[in-house]
Design a protein around this motif. Structure first.
Motif, mmCIF file in Angstrom:
data_model
loop_
_atom_site.group_PDB
_atom_site.id
_atom_site.type_symbol
_atom_site.label_atom_id
_atom_site.label_comp_id
_atom_site.label_asym_id
_atom_site.label_seq_id
_atom_site.Cartn_x
_atom_site.Cartn_y
_atom_site.Cartn_z
ATOM 1 N N THR A 1 2.411 -13.379 26.041
ATOM 2 C CA THR A 1 1.562 -12.761 25.017
ATOM 3 C C THR A 1 0.111 -13.199 25.161
ATOM 4 O OG1 THR A 1 3.423 -12.622 23.476
ATOM 5 C CG2 THR A 1 1.210 -12.531 22.522
ATOM 6 N N GLU A 2 -0.090 -14.486 25.411
ATOM 7 C CA GLU A 2 -1.449 -15.011 25.566
ATOM 8 C C GLU A 2 -2.113 -14.483 26.835
ATOM 9 O OE1 GLU A 2 -3.101 -16.620 23.409
ATOM 10 O OE2 GLU A 2 -1.549 -17.230 21.989
ATOM 11 N N ARG B 1 4.454 -27.435 19.526
ATOM 12 C CA ARG B 1 5.877 -27.128 19.650
ATOM 13 C C ARG B 1 6.438 -27.510 21.013
ATOM 14 N NH1 ARG B 1 8.984 -21.227 18.948
ATOM 15 N NH2 ARG B 1 11.103 -22.101 19.197
ATOM 16 N N TRP B 2 5.598 -27.480 22.052
ATOM 17 C CA TRP B 2 6.084 -27.662 23.423
ATOM 18 C C TRP B 2 5.620 -28.957 24.076
ATOM 19 C CZ3 TRP B 2 9.380 -24.070 22.986
ATOM 20 C CH2 TRP B 2 9.058 -22.813 22.449
ATOM 21 N N ARG C 1 0.590 -27.077 23.310
ATOM 22 C CA ARG C 1 0.696 -26.845 21.880
ATOM 23 C C ARG C 1 1.785 -27.729 21.275
ATOM 24 N NH1 ARG C 1 -0.033 -20.210 21.980
ATOM 25 N NH2 ARG C 1 -2.298 -20.273 22.360
ATOM 26 N N ASP D 1 11.448 -18.045 23.717
ATOM 27 C CA ASP D 1 10.274 -18.139 22.841
ATOM 28 C C ASP D 1 9.057 -18.621 23.619
ATOM 29 O OD1 ASP D 1 11.837 -17.339 20.743
ATOM 30 O OD2 ASP D 1 11.831 -19.278 19.706
ATOM 31 N N PHE D 2 9.271 -19.620 24.457
ATOM 32 C CA PHE D 2 8.151 -20.189 25.212
ATOM 33 C C PHE D 2 7.559 -19.187 26.197
ATOM 34 C CE2 PHE D 2 6.898 -22.313 29.215
ATOM 35 C CZ PHE D 2 5.720 -22.907 28.764
ATOM 36 N N PRO E 1 5.038 -8.356 26.591
ATOM 37 C CA PRO E 1 5.373 -9.783 26.585
ATOM 38 C C PRO E 1 6.800 -10.126 26.996
ATOM 39 C CG PRO E 1 4.080 -9.234 24.650
ATOM 40 C CD PRO E 1 4.412 -7.931 25.322
ATOM 41 N N THR F 1 7.768 -15.981 26.291
ATOM 42 C CA THR F 1 7.163 -14.837 25.600
ATOM 43 C C THR F 1 5.816 -15.219 25.002
ATOM 44 O OG1 THR F 1 9.345 -13.925 25.099
ATOM 45 C CG2 THR F 1 7.498 -13.093 23.803
ATOM 46 N N GLU F 2 5.705 -16.442 24.513
ATOM 47 C CA GLU F 2 4.421 -16.918 23.978
ATOM 48 C C GLU F 2 3.371 -16.988 25.084
ATOM 49 O OE1 GLU F 2 2.670 -20.951 21.790
ATOM 50 O OE2 GLU F 2 4.778 -20.383 21.496
ATOM 51 N N VAL G 1 -0.827 -23.355 26.389
ATOM 52 C CA VAL G 1 0.408 -23.146 25.624
ATOM 53 C C VAL G 1 1.332 -24.349 25.770
ATOM 54 C CG1 VAL G 1 2.468 -21.714 25.353
ATOM 55 C CG2 VAL G 1 0.244 -20.640 25.766
#
Length: 252
Positions: A232-233, A154-155, A152, A225-226, A200, A228-229, A149
């Motif tokens: 979720t994974e 975005r990060w 990715r 957001d980060f 999440p 939680t992402e 993550v």
């Protein structure tokens, strides 16, 4: 070691009740009879306060200024000394403590040799070393997903200088080092139930308070957001077990 100085006591305190509870369980297994206790990685101070109220004189240390200040305030009026210390460079008085306690620290250290030797050396005769840490098994686990993550689009650029720094220190290797330092293993390495929520937002809140604190601090308004992402994974991959490990050793 992760940049743990960004850890905020108020976030940690609100998200890690289970970690406080398991630490007290481990200490009670070692026998809380009063005396001197070193709390290495004291966090927001709940354990330090509890053992001080039970009759211990406590030296509490942490790498986070926020944690040290929170512990100092929480333990005002109790026989507690707080110090700002990186566990990789830990300094404790030799043969001075009836209990040395260290929960949820070892997995943040790239090298645990000095910390373990210093804690062992700090025990008075008959004293107990109480350890709890995550990733006590050497296996492929959720850290791979966290790193995926982070990388990715975005990060990636924003977190390039802040890698996920949680380490694996297999329990059998920790036990062997303590035996080499002259301690007897009283409670062999025992894996604990992680007890993390499979939801999440709730899981992300816990990770933001500790495991992903440095990344969250760097991301500012995007931190939720980060985390939680990531959460979720981890849930989707069924990799919530951090292999939390407990071990108690005693000085002869």
């Amino acid at each position: 070691m992760a940049e743990n100085h960004v850890w905020r006591a108020e976030n940690y305190r609100s998200s890690n009740t289970r970690q406080f509870r398991t630490a007290m369980e481990a200490l009670e297994l070692a026998g809380l009879r009063g005396g001197r206790l070193a709390d290495v990685g004291c966090g927001s101070g709940e354990i330090t306060r509890e053992v001080a109220e039970r009759g211990y004189t406590v030296v509490a240390s942490d790498v986070s200024p926020s944690m040290v200040e929170a512990t100092r305030q929480l333990c005002a009026g109790l026989p507690v000394t707080t110090t700002l210390q990186d566990a990789r460079k830990l300094e404790l008085d030799g043969k001075a403590f009836d209990i040395v306690h260290c929960s949820w620290v070892l997995h943040w250290l790239d090298d645990i040799d000095h910390a373990l030797n210093e804690m062992a050396h700090a025990l008075a005769p008959g004293g107990a070393l109480v350890l709890q840490w995550s990733r006590g098994r050497k296996i492929r686990d959720g850290s791979d997903i966290v790193e995926e993550v982070i990388n990715r689009p975005r990060w990636r650029d924003r977190l390039a200088a802040i890698p996920f720094a949680m380490r694996q220190h297999p329990a059998e290797e920790v036990a062997a080092q303590l035996e080499g330092a002259g301690l007897a293993i009283e409670l062999p390495p025992t894996e604990l139930d992680g007890g993390f929520p499979a939801e999440p937002v709730a899981l992300g809140r816990i990770m933001r308070a500790a495991g992903l604190a440095a990344q969250a601090d760097a991301l500012g308004d995007d931190a939720d957001d980060f985390v939680t992402e990531v959460a979720t994974e981890l849930i989707a991959a069924n990799t919530l077990n951090p292999h939390n490990t407990r071990l108690i050793a005693r000085q002869g």
